[in-house]
Design an enzyme around this catalytic site. Structure first.
Site, mmCIF file in Angstrom:
data_model
loop_
_atom_site.group_PDB
_atom_site.id
_atom_site.type_symbol
_atom_site.label_atom_id
_atom_site.label_comp_id
_atom_site.label_asym_id
_atom_site.label_seq_id
_atom_site.Cartn_x
_atom_site.Cartn_y
_atom_site.Cartn_z
ATOM 1 N N GLY A 169 0.835 -1.201 0.000
ATOM 2 C CA GLY A 169 0.000 0.000 0.000
ATOM 3 C C GLY A 169 0.865 1.244 0.000
ATOM 4 O O GLY A 169 2.033 1.220 -0.389
ATOM 5 N N GLY A 170 0.283 2.334 0.482
ATOM 6 C CA GLY A 170 1.010 3.610 0.504
ATOM 7 C C GLY A 170 2.285 3.530 1.319
ATOM 8 O O GLY A 170 3.184 4.372 1.170
ATOM 9 N N GLY A 404 25.425 12.429 -28.922
ATOM 10 C CA GLY A 404 24.904 13.046 -27.703
ATOM 11 C C GLY A 404 25.437 12.347 -26.461
ATOM 12 O O GLY A 404 25.674 12.976 -25.421
ATOM 13 N N ALA A 405 25.641 11.038 -26.575
ATOM 14 C CA ALA A 405 26.109 10.288 -25.413
ATOM 15 C C ALA A 405 27.500 10.761 -24.973
ATOM 16 O O ALA A 405 27.815 10.776 -23.784
ATOM 17 C CB ALA A 405 26.126 8.794 -25.723
HETATM 18 C C1 HXC Z 1 -3.567 -4.285 12.241
HETATM 19 C C2 HXC Z 1 -2.565 -6.163 11.444
HETATM 20 C C3 HXC Z 1 -2.348 -5.540 10.200
HETATM 21 C C4 HXC Z 1 -2.799 -4.203 10.031
HETATM 22 C C5 HXC Z 1 -1.532 -7.517 10.093
HETATM 23 N N1 HXC Z 1 -2.050 -7.380 11.332
HETATM 24 N N2 HXC Z 1 -1.733 -6.390 9.373
HETATM 25 N N3 HXC Z 1 -3.152 -5.520 12.458
HETATM 26 N N4 HXC Z 1 -3.397 -3.619 11.083
HETATM 27 N N5 HXC Z 1 -2.624 -3.562 8.893
HETATM 28 C C6 HXC Z 1 -2.009 -8.370 12.397
HETATM 29 C C7 HXC Z 1 -2.914 -9.553 12.156
HETATM 30 O O1 HXC Z 1 -4.199 -9.275 12.647
HETATM 31 C C8 HXC Z 1 -2.220 -10.619 12.965
HETATM 32 O O2 HXC Z 1 -2.529 -10.421 14.331
HETATM 33 C C9 HXC Z 1 -0.761 -10.295 12.822
HETATM 34 O O3 HXC Z 1 -0.718 -8.913 12.431
HETATM 35 C C10 HXC Z 1 -0.073 -11.092 11.762
HETATM 36 O O4 HXC Z 1 -0.863 -11.047 10.583
HETATM 37 P P1 HXC Z 1 -1.239 -12.353 9.749
HETATM 38 O O5 HXC Z 1 -2.272 -11.963 8.796
HETATM 39 O O6 HXC Z 1 -1.521 -13.488 10.691
HETATM 40 O O7 HXC Z 1 0.140 -12.654 9.046
HETATM 41 P P2 HXC Z 1 0.400 -13.154 7.578
HETATM 42 O O8 HXC Z 1 -0.451 -14.339 7.280
HETATM 43 O O9 HXC Z 1 1.873 -13.328 7.495
HETATM 44 O O10 HXC Z 1 -0.033 -11.985 6.617
HETATM 45 C C11 HXC Z 1 0.659 -10.748 6.656
HETATM 46 C C12 HXC Z 1 -0.093 -9.726 5.814
HETATM 47 C C13 HXC Z 1 -1.580 -9.666 6.241
HETATM 48 C C14 HXC Z 1 0.019 -10.112 4.342
HETATM 49 C C15 HXC Z 1 0.621 -8.395 6.006
HETATM 50 O O11 HXC Z 1 -1.621 -9.553 7.677
HETATM 51 C C16 HXC Z 1 -2.308 -8.544 5.648
HETATM 52 O O12 HXC Z 1 -2.737 -8.610 4.501
HETATM 53 N N6 HXC Z 1 -2.540 -7.493 6.460
HETATM 54 C C17 HXC Z 1 -3.303 -6.336 6.015
HETATM 55 C C18 HXC Z 1 -2.503 -5.558 5.011
HETATM 56 C C19 HXC Z 1 -3.182 -4.291 4.627
HETATM 57 O O13 HXC Z 1 -4.181 -4.299 3.886
HETATM 58 N N7 HXC Z 1 -2.726 -3.188 5.227
HETATM 59 C C20 HXC Z 1 -3.244 -1.919 4.929
HETATM 60 C C21 HXC Z 1 -2.527 -1.499 3.652
HETATM 61 S S1 HXC Z 1 -2.933 0.114 3.171
HETATM 62 P P3 HXC Z 1 -2.506 -11.614 15.378
HETATM 63 O O14 HXC Z 1 -3.036 -11.010 16.640
HETATM 64 O O15 HXC Z 1 -3.388 -12.684 14.831
HETATM 65 O O16 HXC Z 1 -1.087 -12.052 15.512
HETATM 66 C C22 HXC Z 1 -1.782 0.982 3.917
HETATM 67 C C23 HXC Z 1 -1.963 2.417 3.674
HETATM 68 C C24 HXC Z 1 -0.770 3.191 4.002
HETATM 69 O O17 HXC Z 1 -0.926 0.535 4.571
HETATM 70 C C25 HXC Z 1 -1.056 4.571 3.507
HETATM 71 C C26 HXC Z 1 0.057 5.494 3.701
HETATM 72 C C27 HXC Z 1 -0.297 6.817 3.142
#
Ligand code: HXC
Length: 510
Positions: A169-170, A404-405
């Site tokens: 993501g971002g 040019g290079a």
């Molecule tokens: C809160 C999160 C989290 C998140 C993971 N966890 N991502 N908690 N916010 N964004 C937590 C899970 O609930 C889990 O908690 C632990 O972290 C491990 O995650 P798992 O899913 O069990 O691990 P894994 O299978 O390895 O998968 C990792 C992952 C997946 C691919 C990163 O967790 C995932 O898709 N997370 C969401 C990603 C996402 O959409 N993020 C937002 C992106 S947008 P427990 O308690 O069970 O251990 C963004 C915007 C930024 O970031 C903008 C900036 C301008």
């Protein structure tokens, strides 16, 4: 008193355990180190001083008040690498997936502010699920604060990102604005939208590794500068890279003790360039033979291999190297190689690192793919970068420097300080065959005449002497003496002080 000390130790032990033994074991099972283990390997033994170990988030939505892990998913502080100061943050995937809350972000911001105030680099170890979903816009605001600091710190202190897990993501835009990105093969990935979103929007089916793994970003996108087999190797290489860099834009890079004679003669270089001008040779051989102890730290090695970028040392001092690679596409300049080299030249210039340019370039790559892709704008980046660079610039033309290079590649006309050529250099608008086909088109049917025209053009321009007669080449040098000549040139430029006119900033063709 004893009770308080015991409580301190117990709170510290709790914080150090991150998300608990089970999650630490899961992290290890994936071949990944924990946030603290990474810091231990990155920094000198015992040098790490941690900040904000007891910071917790302030979110009360979605039951978050029930889980307030100490440190909030990121370990921050400072330490040293070979005795030189560096600020570090390391996201802890075992704590809420290393997700970024408002407080997590403010911990990162704190060390970035300190790094800028104290003039020391920042190394960020990224291993995070992105924005803390439970926090909504507070988390996004936190990212925004980090981004703003990345921008403010750019060109002030070196910033290095190590991607050691998810970065999606971002969130990818913070590393993207740092100077160097290292990834770990098979355990790190970066993308703006993940495979599921890609499938929904474009109907493409792609794995996370294909979409944004280390191979993709070092070979295809050029987002990452290098990829390593595992965390240990990536951290060791980050230490090596750090040793080439200054602490900030007001200091010189460190000088390493050297045991290699700066005047070392390399007779093998006299035969490096083959007698047939179309036969390739390996420019890396020249770089390694010039460098102190043959030590060359290459960056972006897997991308746009027709140009080589990286660091060497001469008399112990860091020098950035840009070199055409005749082994790949005859060393031609194209969109990718121009972008790659331009960014490197600009890095060197903002951190006062002298630039050595080794030239064997037949020109810019022709064709619709290049023109439609904007080779004019991308080529101009490299031209602009060399022309605005005020650091010491030494160039050596080994063979072709066409069109040019020739001008773009740190020529005298772009304020090259020392412009050397080997006797094998050919400095012309283009190769003799192409030139003949244009200026003697009428004789093309006559093989004998065409051969004579080609020979005449070669005799006139397939040498460095016409340019040397005009002072565009300062000296034609013996290949064997190149290390000595180049080292002496840079030594004479150590006090160079050239300023561009005041401006808010330039408008490089982006
Ligand atoms: C809160 C999160 C989290 C998140 C993971 N966890 N991502 N908690 N916010 N964004 C937590 C899970 O609930 C889990 O908690 C632990 O972290 C491990 O995650 P798992 O899913 O069990 O691990 P894994 O299978 O390895 O998968 C990792 C992952 C997946 C691919 C990163 O967790 C995932 O898709 N997370 C969401 C990603 C996402 O959409 N993020 C937002 C992106 S947008 P427990 O308690 O069970 O251990 C963004 C915007 C930024 O970031 C903008 C900036 C301008």
């Amino acid at each position: 008193m004893n009770d308080i000390l015991t409580e301190l130790e117990s709170r510290r032990a709790d914080a150090r355990l991150g998300g608990g033994q089970k999650r630490v074991d899961a992290q290890h099972a994936r071949g990944k180190l924990t946030a603290r283990e990474r810091i231990e390997l990155l920094l000198d033994d015992g040098s790490f001083e941690e900040f904000d170990m007891f910071v917790t988030h302030r979110c009360t939505d979605f039951g978050m008040e029930q889980q307030k892990p100490a440190g909030d998913g990121v370990v921050t502080g400072w330490g040293t690498i070979n005795g030189r100061m560096v600020y570090v943050f390391s996201q802890d995937f075992t704590v809420l997936g290393g997700s970024v809350s408002a407080t997590h972000a403010s911990k990162i911001c704190k060390i970035m502010d300190m790094a800028m105030d104290n003039g020391a680099p920042v190394i960020g170890i990224n291993d995070s699920g992105g924005a803390r979903i439970q926090e909504g816009v507070d988390s996004l605001a936190g990212y925004g604060e980090v981004f703003q600091r990345n921008i403010k710190a750019s060109g002030v202190v070196p910033q290095i990102s190590l991607i050691m897990g998810p970065c999606a993501g971002g969130a990818v835009y913070s590393p993207a604005m740092t100077d160097f990105i290292f990834m770990v093969k098979d355990s790190s990935y970066m993308f703006v939208t993940g495979p599921d979103v890609v499938k929904t929007v474009t109907n493409e089916q792609v794995t996370a590794e294909e979409l944004g793994g280390a191979t993709t970003h070092t070979r295809k996108s050029s987002v990452a500068d290098a990829a390593f087999e595992n965390d240990v190797e990536a951290l060791a290489e980050a230490r090596r890279l750090f040793d080439f860099l200054p602490l900030n834009n007001r200091q010189k890079p460190p000088v390493r003790p050297f045991f290699d004679d700066p005047a070392r003669s390399e007779t093998s270089l006299d035969t490096l360039v083959p007698s047939n001008p179309n036969t390739p040779y390996d420019m890396k051989e020249l770089i390694e033979k010039l460098a102190d102890e043959g030590d060359f730290y290459e960056l972006q090695a897997e991308f746009a291999k027709n140009i080589i970028t990286g660091f060497i040392r001469l008399e112990g001092q860091t020098v950035g190297v840009v070199a055409n690679q005749p082994m790949v596409l005859a060393g031609v300049l194209d969109i990718d190689s121009a972008r790659k080299a331009a960014r490197f030249v600009r890095f060197c210039d903002c951190f006062d690192i002298p630039i050595l340019t080794l030239i064997d370039v037949p020109g810019f790559l022709p064709g619709t793919t290049q023109e439609y892709g904007g080779v004019i704008k991308h080529g101009a980046k490299l031209l602009f970068a060399y022309g605005e660079a005020t650091v010491p610039k030494v160039t050596v033309i080994t063979r072709k420097a066409y069109g040019g290079a020739y001008v773009v590649m740190s020529s005298k006309h772009l304020r090259g300080d020392f412009n050397y050529a080997w006797p094998t250099a050919e400095i012309a608008v283009m190769g003799a065959k192409g030139a003949t086909e244009i200026i003697h088109r009428a004789d093309l049917g006559d093989a004998e005449k065409t051969a004579q025209h080609t020979k005449n053009y070669e005799d006139r321009f397939a040498n460095p002497f016409v340019a040397a007669e005009r002072g565009f080449i300062d000296e034609v040098i013996q290949p064997r003496s190149t290390r000595k000549r180049v080292a002496r040139a840079f030594a004479s430029l150590r006090t160079k002080n050239v300023q561009m006119p005041w401006k808010k900033h330039d408008n490089i063709p982006l």
